[in-house]
Design a protein around this motif. Structure first.
Motif, PDB file in Angstrom:
ATOM      1  N   TYR A  87       0.560  -1.297   0.121  1.00 30.30           N
ATOM      2  CA  TYR A  87      -0.105  -0.099  -0.406  1.00 30.30           C
ATOM      3  C   TYR A  87       1.284   1.605  -0.182  1.00 30.30           C
ATOM      4  O   TYR A  87       1.966   1.421   0.366  1.00 30.30           O
ATOM      5  N   GLN A  88      -0.153   2.502  -0.967  1.00 28.84           N
ATOM      6  CA  GLN A  88       1.612   3.290  -1.382  1.00 28.84           C
ATOM      7  C   GLN A  88       1.479   4.453   0.131  1.00 28.84           C
ATOM      8  O   GLN A  88      -0.069   4.174   1.182  1.00 28.84           O
ATOM      9  N   ILE A  89       2.371   4.959   0.731  1.00 29.95           N
ATOM     10  CA  ILE A  89       2.728   5.230   2.126  1.00 29.95           C
ATOM     11  C   ILE A  89       2.234   6.718   1.735  1.00 29.95           C
ATOM     12  O   ILE A  89       3.042   7.649   0.825  1.00 29.95           O
ATOM     13  N   ASP A  90       0.907   7.752   2.301  1.00 27.71           N
ATOM     14  CA  ASP A  90       1.053   9.006   2.456  1.00 27.71           C
ATOM     15  C   ASP A  90       1.183   9.985   3.436  1.00 27.71           C
ATOM     16  O   ASP A  90       1.087   9.467   4.887  1.00 27.71           O
ATOM     17  N   THR A 177     -11.634  -1.562  -0.441  1.00 27.20           N
ATOM     18  CA  THR A 177     -10.702  -0.294  -1.161  1.00 27.20           C
ATOM     19  C   THR A 177     -11.154   1.209  -1.077  1.00 27.20           C
ATOM     20  O   THR A 177     -10.007   1.959  -1.007  1.00 27.20           O
ATOM     21  N   THR A 178     -11.629   1.568  -2.561  1.00 27.77           N
ATOM     22  CA  THR A 178     -11.753   2.208  -2.579  1.00 27.77           C
ATOM     23  C   THR A 178     -13.253   3.424  -2.770  1.00 27.77           C
ATOM     24  O   THR A 178     -13.581   4.577  -3.110  1.00 27.77           O
ATOM     25  N   ALA A 179     -14.529   2.095  -2.849  1.00 30.84           N
ATOM     26  CA  ALA A 179     -15.608   2.242  -2.801  1.00 30.84           C
ATOM     27  C   ALA A 179     -16.276   3.349  -1.442  1.00 30.84           C
ATOM     28  O   ALA A 179     -17.289   4.117  -1.659  1.00 30.84           O
ATOM     29  N   THR A 202      -7.323   3.173   0.253  1.00 35.79           N
ATOM     30  CA  THR A 202      -6.773   4.499   0.075  1.00 35.79           C
ATOM     31  C   THR A 202      -7.142   5.946  -0.566  1.00 35.79           C
ATOM     32  O   THR A 202      -7.052   5.988  -1.626  1.00 35.79           O
ATOM     33  N   SER A 203      -7.823   6.289   1.160  1.00 33.21           N
ATOM     34  CA  SER A 203      -8.117   7.560   1.051  1.00 33.21           C
ATOM     35  C   SER A 203      -7.179   8.360   1.655  1.00 33.21           C
ATOM     36  O   SER A 203      -6.884   7.592   2.811  1.00 33.21           O
ATOM     37  N   PRO A 204      -6.576   9.503   1.804  1.00 34.29           N
ATOM     38  CA  PRO A 204      -6.153  10.261   3.014  1.00 34.29           C
ATOM     39  C   PRO A 204      -6.729  10.828   3.446  1.00 34.29           C
ATOM     40  O   PRO A 204      -5.987  11.155   4.870  1.00 34.29           O
ATOM     41  N   TYR A 205      -7.733  11.124   4.137  1.00 30.24           N
ATOM     42  CA  TYR A 205      -8.577  11.184   5.047  1.00 30.24           C
ATOM     43  C   TYR A 205      -8.728   9.546   5.990  1.00 30.24           C
ATOM     44  O   TYR A 205     -10.076   9.790   7.274  1.00 30.24           O
ATOM     45  N   LEU A 374       1.654   9.270   9.676  1.00 29.80           N
ATOM     46  CA  LEU A 374       1.402   8.535   8.112  1.00 29.80           C
ATOM     47  C   LEU A 374      -0.008   7.996   8.294  1.00 29.80           C
ATOM     48  O   LEU A 374      -0.793   7.904   8.773  1.00 29.80           O
ATOM     49  N   ASN A 375      -0.587   7.837   6.904  1.00 28.29           N
ATOM     50  CA  ASN A 375      -1.966   7.327   6.495  1.00 28.29           C
ATOM     51  C   ASN A 375      -1.630   6.426   6.648  1.00 28.29           C
ATOM     52  O   ASN A 375      -3.026   5.665   7.178  1.00 28.29           O
ATOM     53  N   SER A 376      -1.405   5.384   6.998  1.00 29.41           N
ATOM     54  CA  SER A 376      -0.962   4.044   7.604  1.00 29.41           C
ATOM     55  C   SER A 376       0.172   3.264   8.329  1.00 29.41           C
ATOM     56  O   SER A 376       1.045   3.574   8.755  1.00 29.41           O
TER      57      SER A 376
END
Length: 451
Positions: A87-90, A177-179, A202-205, A374-376
């Motif tokens: 998963y991407q880290i933001d 993960t998206t809906a 996968t949401s920044p929030y 981080l987001n995760s």
């Protein structure tokens, strides 16, 4: 969108991330082991990676989706938990968050379907933990909803209802993960943070909590290859579901660990598919063995199917190979304890109560303005081998502790993330919490876990 069989398993694996397959998955255990808990928390970084990583038994350095190089700001121990993470880290959108008001707060919790025993365990744990927060004056109310199915639409409706009720934080076991992204964004705009558990959105929030599925595959595989197989022999690969991201990451971790073992041969180019079901795992292994008379020395179970794999070999009267136990299913913990003199396994335990405790701790820290970096927030399963199987076996509920039990075993309290570990994920350390949430032992925990 998730199938019922897969979601319950992923709670353990993504656990991996937590749960079980379609054969069941309630979580029960004994309690205590304070010294073991502290010791376990201190050993996780060493389990993630050690040594030159070029020899059989070393865990290779996994890839990382971190374009902003954000993981580097974490303590070194925690950085290792992100290796191979799919998963991407933001940067977290809640770094400077302040709640609309101080305590007591109202927590909204969106659970999975209660027909799954794993989710029954989640409900049990959350109600217990929030009860402690109510006693301490931190929480006023818990609004707990169980999804009627693993379809996304009903969960979105429940999510919107919590926003309308103006809860202060929402913890969700996400069905997609998206809906859920638009609904999570709506919650953010309403001043309501979202914490996910047993799945990544996968949401920044969202602030996601899970364990690393890549390490969940790599670490036990590396241990089995070196310590039981001694770097040689035939290895069979089993996977949960070929298209599921967590399963893909777990398989990549297994293969990465085996890449350091040139004398271990993978006997199947295409992994057997278990759909995270012990009965299916047993069936596909039996079919494979029917046309493969060669000795099998090790098996990567792909998550929560170790008992089914062991049963397949026993049914044919063949020597049971060393099998990983991703998710620490009770049946294989019991088999390992009984046969440790002639057989071995390596399990990754995330536990029910220990896994469920952490999103509550995270929610408290966010509401108290501690600022997630981080987001995760990522952890790693506690490694169980023949060296510590007696200790972890004694920690489980003894009623039903046998090789037929496909429920998820408990991990020691604070063995996934300690208070000090969680401090490292936030800009401002510390949290106000009663015993049992962030540190210490909660009164009544032994009864809760069935000691």
């Amino acid at each position: 969108m998730k199938l019922p069989v897969v979601v319950a398993a992923l709670a353990v694996l993504a656990l991996v991330g937590a749960g079980c397959g379609s054969d069941g998955g309630a979580t029960t255990a004994g309690a205590g082991a304070d010294s073991s808990s502290a010791q376990a928390a201190d050993t996780q970084a060493a389990q993630a990676s050690a040594g030159p990583r070029g020899q059989c038994g070393d865990v290779p350095i996994g890839p990382l989706k971190d374009p902003g190089n954000l993981v580097a700001q974490l303590p070194e121990k925690l950085q290792k938990y992100y290796e191979g993470l799919p998963y991407q880290i933001d940067r977290s959108a809640y770094a400077d968050f302040r709640p609309r008001h101080g305590p007591p707060w109202t927590i909204g919790f969106l659970n999975g379907p209660l027909e799954q025993p794993y989710n029954q365990g989640v409900k049990r744990d959350v109600e217990f933990l929030v009860g402690k927060l109510k006693e301490d004056g931190l929480v006023k109310d818990l609004v707990l909803r169980a999804a009627p199915s693993y379809d996304v639409a009903p969960q979105i409706q429940q999510f919107n209802s919590l926003i309308q009720q103006k809860v202060d934080v929402i913890i969700v076991e996400p069905n997609s993960t998206t809906a859920l992204i638009p609904t999570i964004t709506a919650a953010y705009k309403a001043g309501i943070p979202t914490i996910t558990t047993s799945g990544v959105v996968t949401s920044p929030y969202a602030v996601n909590w899970t364990t690393n599925p890549w390490l969940n595959g790599a670490v036990p595989t590396a241990y089995v290859a070196k310590n039981y197989m001694r770097g040689t022999g035939n290895y069979l690969l089993v996977q949960g579901q070929a298209t599921q991201p967590t399963a893909i990451a777990g398989l990549a971790g297994m293969k990465a660990a085996l890449s350091n073992c040139p004398d271990i041969k993978v006997v199947n180019d295409t992994p057997l598919q278990s759909t995270y079901s012990n009965s299916v795992a047993k069936s596909v292994v039996l079919q494979f063995l029917a046309s493969h008379p060669e000795e099998i020395d090790g098996v990567g179970d792909g998550g929560v199917t170790c008992p089914g794999i062991v049963s397949a070999f026993e049914q044919l009267g063949r020597r049971v190979p060393y099998v990983t136990n991703m998710g620490a299913i009770v049946g294989c913990l019991a088999y390992q304890k009984e046969h440790k003199d002639e057989w071995g396994s390596a399990a990754t335990a995330s536990g029910g109560y220990e896994f469920d405790r952490i999103p509550i701790d995270i929610a408290l820290r966010v509401l108290q303005g501690k600022g997630p970096k981080l987001n995760s927030i990522i952890g790693q399963g506690y490694l169980v081998t023949n060296d510590n199987i007696d200790e972890i076996a004694d920690f489980q509920k003894q009623d039903g502790f046998n090789s037929a039990n496909v429920n998820v075993g408990e991990a020691f309290p604070y063995s996934l993330l300690s208070s000090e570990d969680l401090d490292g994920y936030f800009s401002r350390p510390g949290v106000r919490a009663p015993p049992g949430i962030d540190e210490g032992e909660a009164e009544g925990i032994e009864e809760l876990l069935g000691q």
